[in-house]
Motif scaffolding. Sequence first.
Motif, PDB file in Angstrom:
ATOM      1  N   ALA A   1     -10.018  25.854  21.812  1.00  0.00           N
ATOM      2  CA  ALA A   1      -9.847  27.191  22.377  1.00  0.00           C
ATOM      3  C   ALA A   1      -9.495  27.187  23.860  1.00  0.00           C
ATOM      4  N   GLY A   2      -8.977  26.110  24.376  1.00  0.00           N
ATOM      5  CA  GLY A   2      -8.569  26.078  25.784  1.00  0.00           C
ATOM      6  C   GLY A   2      -9.745  25.854  26.697  1.00  0.00           C
ATOM      7  N   GLY A   3      -9.864  26.661  27.717  1.00  0.00           N
ATOM      8  CA  GLY A   3     -10.940  26.526  28.677  1.00  0.00           C
ATOM      9  C   GLY A   3     -10.499  25.686  29.855  1.00  0.00           C
ATOM     10  N   PRO A   4     -11.363  25.550  30.848  1.00  0.00           N
ATOM     11  CA  PRO A   4     -10.963  24.802  32.047  1.00  0.00           C
ATOM     12  C   PRO A   4     -10.816  23.301  31.800  1.00  0.00           C
ATOM     13  N   ASN A   5     -11.510  22.765  30.817  1.00  0.00           N
ATOM     14  CA  ASN A   5     -11.415  21.320  30.560  1.00  0.00           C
ATOM     15  C   ASN A   5     -10.166  20.937  29.787  1.00  0.00           C
ATOM     16  N   ALA A   6      -9.471  21.913  29.216  1.00  0.00           N
ATOM     17  CA  ALA A   6      -8.262  21.600  28.447  1.00  0.00           C
ATOM     18  C   ALA A   6      -7.180  21.029  29.351  1.00  0.00           C
ATOM     19  N   TRP A   7      -7.015  21.593  30.537  1.00  0.00           N
ATOM     20  CA  TRP A   7      -5.990  21.085  31.444  1.00  0.00           C
ATOM     21  C   TRP A   7      -6.361  19.719  31.994  1.00  0.00           C
ATOM     22  N   ILE A   8      -7.641  19.464  32.170  1.00  0.00           N
ATOM     23  CA  ILE A   8      -8.074  18.145  32.643  1.00  0.00           C
ATOM     24  C   ILE A   8      -7.775  17.095  31.583  1.00  0.00           C
ATOM     25  N   ALA A   9      -8.062  17.411  30.331  1.00  0.00           N
ATOM     26  CA  ALA A   9      -7.789  16.468  29.241  1.00  0.00           C
ATOM     27  C   ALA A   9      -6.297  16.239  29.074  1.00  0.00           C
ATOM     28  N   LYS A  10      -5.515  17.306  29.161  1.00  0.00           N
ATOM     29  CA  LYS A  10      -4.064  17.156  29.056  1.00  0.00           C
ATOM     30  C   LYS A  10      -3.510  16.326  30.210  1.00  0.00           C
ATOM     31  N   GLY A  11      -3.993  16.598  31.408  1.00  0.00           N
ATOM     32  CA  GLY A  11      -3.532  15.840  32.574  1.00  0.00           C
ATOM     33  C   GLY A  11      -3.903  14.374  32.485  1.00  0.00           C
ATOM     34  N   ALA A  12      -5.131  14.099  32.040  1.00  0.00           N
ATOM     35  CA  ALA A  12      -5.550  12.704  31.885  1.00  0.00           C
ATOM     36  C   ALA A  12      -4.745  12.009  30.791  1.00  0.00           C
ATOM     37  N   GLY A  13      -4.449  12.740  29.707  1.00  0.00           N
ATOM     38  CA  GLY A  13      -3.632  12.164  28.635  1.00  0.00           C
ATOM     39  C   GLY A  13      -2.226  11.853  29.100  1.00  0.00           C
ATOM     40  N   VAL A  14      -1.625  12.773  29.847  1.00  0.00           N
ATOM     41  CA  VAL A  14      -0.273  12.547  30.370  1.00  0.00           C
ATOM     42  C   VAL A  14      -0.273  11.385  31.363  1.00  0.00           C
ATOM     43  N   ALA A  15      -1.289  11.320  32.223  1.00  0.00           N
ATOM     44  CA  ALA A  15      -1.373  10.218  33.187  1.00  0.00           C
ATOM     45  C   ALA A  15      -1.532   8.875  32.473  1.00  0.00           C
ATOM     46  N   ALA A  16      -2.347   8.840  31.414  1.00  0.00           N
ATOM     47  CA  ALA A  16      -2.542   7.602  30.662  1.00  0.00           C
ATOM     48  C   ALA A  16      -1.247   7.159  29.989  1.00  0.00           C
ATOM     49  N   VAL A  17      -0.542   8.115  29.398  1.00  0.00           N
ATOM     50  CA  VAL A  17       0.728   7.776  28.739  1.00  0.00           C
ATOM     51  C   VAL A  17       1.753   7.300  29.765  1.00  0.00           C
ATOM     52  N   THR A  18       1.828   7.957  30.905  1.00  0.00           N
ATOM     53  CA  THR A  18       2.792   7.572  31.937  1.00  0.00           C
ATOM     54  C   THR A  18       2.510   6.183  32.483  1.00  0.00           C
ATOM     55  N   LEU A  19       1.269   5.925  32.853  1.00  0.00           N
ATOM     56  CA  LEU A  19       0.934   4.621  33.430  1.00  0.00           C
ATOM     57  C   LEU A  19       1.071   3.497  32.411  1.00  0.00           C
ATOM     58  N   ALA A  20       0.683   3.743  31.166  1.00  0.00           N
ATOM     59  CA  ALA A  20       0.828   2.716  30.142  1.00  0.00           C
ATOM     60  C   ALA A  20       2.294   2.458  29.837  1.00  0.00           C
ATOM     61  N   SER A  21       3.131   3.494  29.887  1.00  0.00           N
ATOM     62  CA  SER A  21       4.570   3.304  29.657  1.00  0.00           C
ATOM     63  C   SER A  21       5.188   2.456  30.761  1.00  0.00           C
ATOM     64  N   VAL A  22       4.798   2.715  31.990  1.00  0.00           N
ATOM     65  CA  VAL A  22       5.282   1.893  33.107  1.00  0.00           C
ATOM     66  C   VAL A  22       4.827   0.450  32.929  1.00  0.00           C
ATOM     67  N   ASN A  23       3.589   0.256  32.484  1.00  0.00           N
ATOM     68  CA  ASN A  23       3.058  -1.088  32.268  1.00  0.00           C
ATOM     69  C   ASN A  23       3.833  -1.814  31.171  1.00  0.00           C
ATOM     70  N   ILE A  24       4.143  -1.117  30.087  1.00  0.00           N
ATOM     71  CA  ILE A  24       4.891  -1.744  28.994  1.00  0.00           C
ATOM     72  C   ILE A  24       6.297  -2.112  29.459  1.00  0.00           C
ATOM     73  N   PHE A  25       6.977  -1.181  30.139  1.00  0.00           N
ATOM     74  CA  PHE A  25       8.324  -1.451  30.616  1.00  0.00           C
ATOM     75  C   PHE A  25       8.327  -2.634  31.584  1.00  0.00           C
ATOM     76  N   GLY A  26       7.400  -2.644  32.519  1.00  0.00           N
ATOM     77  CA  GLY A  26       7.307  -3.767  33.460  1.00  0.00           C
ATOM     78  C   GLY A  26       6.979  -5.067  32.767  1.00  0.00           C
ATOM     79  N   GLY A  27       6.134  -5.009  31.740  1.00  0.00           N
ATOM     80  CA  GLY A  27       5.803  -6.217  30.986  1.00  0.00           C
ATOM     81  C   GLY A  27       7.004  -6.797  30.281  1.00  0.00           C
ATOM     82  N   PHE A  28       7.820  -5.934  29.694  1.00  0.00           N
ATOM     83  CA  PHE A  28       9.035  -6.423  29.039  1.00  0.00           C
ATOM     84  C   PHE A  28      10.016  -7.011  30.048  1.00  0.00           C
TER      85      PHE A  28
END
Length: 102
Positions: A62-89
């Motif tokens: 149902a949203g709430g103030p923690n929804a944006w924190i979770a979305k932001g943390a998820g996006v940050a995790a995906v972004t940093l892990a993608s950079v790590n994978i690309f750099g690893g290759f």
Amino acid sequence: MEHVDPTVFRLAIFVLSIFVGYYVVWSVTPALHTPLMAVTNAISSVIIVGGLIAAAAMSAQAGGPNAWIAKGAGVAAVTLASVNIFGGFMVTRRMLAMYKKK
């Protein structure tokens, strides 16, 4: 006897793990580098899946103030892990090029 604050305890473990990780990574021989990079890429792919799940799980609620924190943390995790994978290759490709005959 006084108890240590759990946040301070976790921060101390995090700082010590940074030092241990630094010395472990820089002491790896070049022959072991490529297999270790493959394992690192596999771990990062699991992080991407977890980040996508974290970002999607809160949007289904149902949203709430923690929804944006979770979305932001998820996006940050995906972004940093993608950079790590690309750099690893890229690093793995460069290391394998060192062993090619000219």
